[in-house]
Enzyme design. Structure first.
Site, PDB file in Angstrom:
ATOM      1  N   CYS A  14      -5.979   2.672  13.359  1.00 17.95           N
ATOM      2  CA  CYS A  14      -6.195   4.039  14.331  1.00 17.95           C
ATOM      3  C   CYS A  14      -7.669   4.446  13.821  1.00 17.95           C
ATOM      4  O   CYS A  14      -8.222   3.994  12.959  1.00 17.95           O
ATOM      5  CB  CYS A  14      -5.110   5.040  13.663  1.00 17.95           C
ATOM      6  SG  CYS A  14      -5.087   5.297  11.809  1.00 17.95           S
ATOM      7  N   CYS A  59       1.839   0.500   8.947  1.00 17.07           N
ATOM      8  CA  CYS A  59       1.207   1.042  10.031  1.00 17.07           C
ATOM      9  C   CYS A  59       0.400   0.235  10.957  1.00 17.07           C
ATOM     10  O   CYS A  59       0.182   0.390  12.149  1.00 17.07           O
ATOM     11  CB  CYS A  59       0.533   2.147   9.782  1.00 17.07           C
ATOM     12  SG  CYS A  59      -1.049   1.778   8.614  1.00 17.07           S
ATOM     13  N   CYS A  70      -4.798   5.739   5.068  1.00 15.21           N
ATOM     14  CA  CYS A  70      -5.943   5.157   5.479  1.00 15.21           C
ATOM     15  C   CYS A  70      -7.095   5.155   4.306  1.00 15.21           C
ATOM     16  O   CYS A  70      -7.825   4.104   4.208  1.00 15.21           O
ATOM     17  CB  CYS A  70      -6.546   5.749   6.593  1.00 15.21           C
ATOM     18  SG  CYS A  70      -5.379   5.422   8.192  1.00 15.21           S
ATOM     19  N   ASP A  91      -2.335  -1.083  10.043  1.00 20.97           N
ATOM     20  CA  ASP A  91      -3.916  -0.940   9.640  1.00 20.97           C
ATOM     21  C   ASP A  91      -4.338  -2.282   8.889  1.00 20.97           C
ATOM     22  O   ASP A  91      -3.674  -2.498   7.990  1.00 20.97           O
ATOM     23  CB  ASP A  91      -4.400   0.199   9.075  1.00 20.97           C
ATOM     24  CG  ASP A  91      -4.336   1.405  10.003  1.00 20.97           C
ATOM     25  OD1 ASP A  91      -4.200   1.064  11.433  1.00 20.97           O
ATOM     26  OD2 ASP A  91      -3.901   2.567   9.527  1.00 20.97           O
TER      27      ASP A  91
END
Length: 144
Positions: free
Chosen positions: A70, A43, A113, A45
């Site tokens: 994000c 992603c 996350c 991150d």
């Protein structure tokens, strides 16, 4: 996919007042600072965590972070800052991604996350343990 109220509030608060949320870094040459850095290639991150530790008590006295990602990644970072301050390293090792995810009401698609946050905490603690083992070895000739 809608973000939870907690994620939105934390994300907006970080944008409005980054210093209040410990965005930043410590001097990397400070012997009482350990750093964790993890990324999620799927992603994009990336989280970087600096923890300032009292070497006599192993208490995390202060925390700084930088996160690229994000809203859920940034909110997870602010959550681990709150969870870490004042904890011993032993207590910090017990922080799990599920605690972060539940507190933020992360949807299943954003659970990575909170996993990334836990991994960042663990890499910072590992960095500290390696630094202190190296110092003990140099000071006393002790191998751990």
């Amino acid at each position: 996919m809608a973000y939870s109220k907690q994620v939105v509030e934390r994300f907006e608060s970080v944008l409005n007042d980054p210093e209040k949320h410990a965005v930043g870094r410590f001097d990397p040459n400070d012997p009482n600072v350990a750093t964790g850095l993890t990324g999620a290639p799927a992603c994009g991150d990336v989280m970087k965590l600096d923890i300032k530790i009292n070497p006599d008590t192993d208490v995390i006295e202060d925390v700084k972070f930088k996160t690229y990602g994000c809203g859920s990644a940034i909110a997870s970072s602010t959550m681990f800052v709150e969870m870490l301050k004042g904890k011993t390293l032993a207590e910090a090792k017990l922080i799990k991604d599920k605690e972060i995810a539940e507190a933020l009401e992360l949807p299943p698609i954003k659970l990575h996350c909170s996993v990334l946050a836990e991994e960042t905490i663990q890499t910072a603690i590992k960095d500290w343990e390696e630094k202190t083992a190296h110092r003990r070895h140099n000071q006393y000739g002790i191998n751990e």
